[in-house]
Write an enzyme that holds these catalytic residues in place. Sequence first.
Site, short mmCIF file in Angstrom:
data_model
loop_
_atom_site.label_atom_id
_atom_site.label_comp_id
_atom_site.label_asym_id
_atom_site.label_seq_id
_atom_site.Cartn_x
_atom_site.Cartn_y
_atom_site.Cartn_z
N ASN A 43 42.76 32.17 44.29
CA ASN A 43 42.41 33.38 45.02
C ASN A 43 42.95 33.32 46.44
OD1 ASN A 43 40.36 31.38 45.19
ND2 ASN A 43 38.84 32.85 45.84
N GLU A 45 42.38 35.34 49.88
CA GLU A 45 41.55 36.34 50.57
C GLU A 45 42.25 36.88 51.81
OE1 GLU A 45 37.67 34.49 51.05
OE2 GLU A 45 37.30 34.69 48.89
N GLU A 56 43.37 34.84 38.91
CA GLU A 56 43.99 35.20 37.63
C GLU A 56 45.21 36.08 37.85
OE1 GLU A 56 40.80 35.38 38.59
OE2 GLU A 56 39.51 35.85 36.89
N CYS A 90 40.83 42.03 36.72
CA CYS A 90 41.75 41.04 36.15
C CYS A 90 41.84 41.19 34.63
CB CYS A 90 41.33 39.63 36.54
SG CYS A 90 41.62 39.28 38.29
N1 THU Z 1 37.57 35.79 42.34
C1 THU Z 1 38.60 35.34 41.57
O1 THU Z 1 39.54 34.70 42.05
N2 THU Z 1 38.55 35.62 40.24
C2 THU Z 1 37.55 36.33 39.62
O2 THU Z 1 37.61 36.59 38.43
C3 THU Z 1 36.41 36.78 40.40
C4 THU Z 1 36.45 36.56 41.86
C5 THU Z 1 37.60 35.49 43.78
C6 THU Z 1 37.78 36.69 44.67
C7 THU Z 1 37.16 36.21 45.96
O3 THU Z 1 38.16 35.52 46.70
C8 THU Z 1 36.12 35.20 45.53
O4 THU Z 1 36.39 34.90 44.17
C9 THU Z 1 34.69 35.70 45.67
O5 THU Z 1 34.49 36.87 45.00
#
Ligand code: THU
Length: 128
Positions: A43, A45, A56, A90
């Site tokens: 992820n 941000e 994903e 996703c």
């Molecule tokens: N996040 C993911 O990377 N994948 C998911 O399926 C759900 C959420 C991340 C997004 C954000 O950076 C953090 O998790 C908290 O929501």
Amino acid sequence: MEDFSGLLEAAAAARKNAYAPYSRFPVGAAVQTAGGRIFTGCNVENVSFGLTVCAERVAVFSAVAAGQKDLAVLALVADTPEPPMPCGACRQVLHEFNPAMWIVCADLNGKKRIFRLDELLPEAFSKF
Ligand code: THU
């Protein structure tokens, strides 16, 4: 069925690269193509929170950018009490490339759940 351990290791390694200063919730993902190639994602941000991209999608986009669209398996790893599930957005992105994709979800203790994408996103949006 294979145990997906190599793919889960790749996802766990990618998780270490997560950029998650706001949520402090690092996530790792890895997709495997039908030909066995692996692409990873974490992820990423942003201070403008809505611009955050999930692990994903980063993994899928990395595969597609390398010309690989025949995606067979996605593995997802996070530090959760139960194996983490892919978010709804996703699921739709994964569905684009293979509605029957295997989705392997694991927590850091190695507890796993395995699904087929079409059971996680029944009646997906499609124009075709
Ligand atoms: N996040 C993911 O990377 N994948 C998911 O399926 C759900 C959420 C991340 C997004 C954000 O950076 C953090 O998790 C908290 O929501």
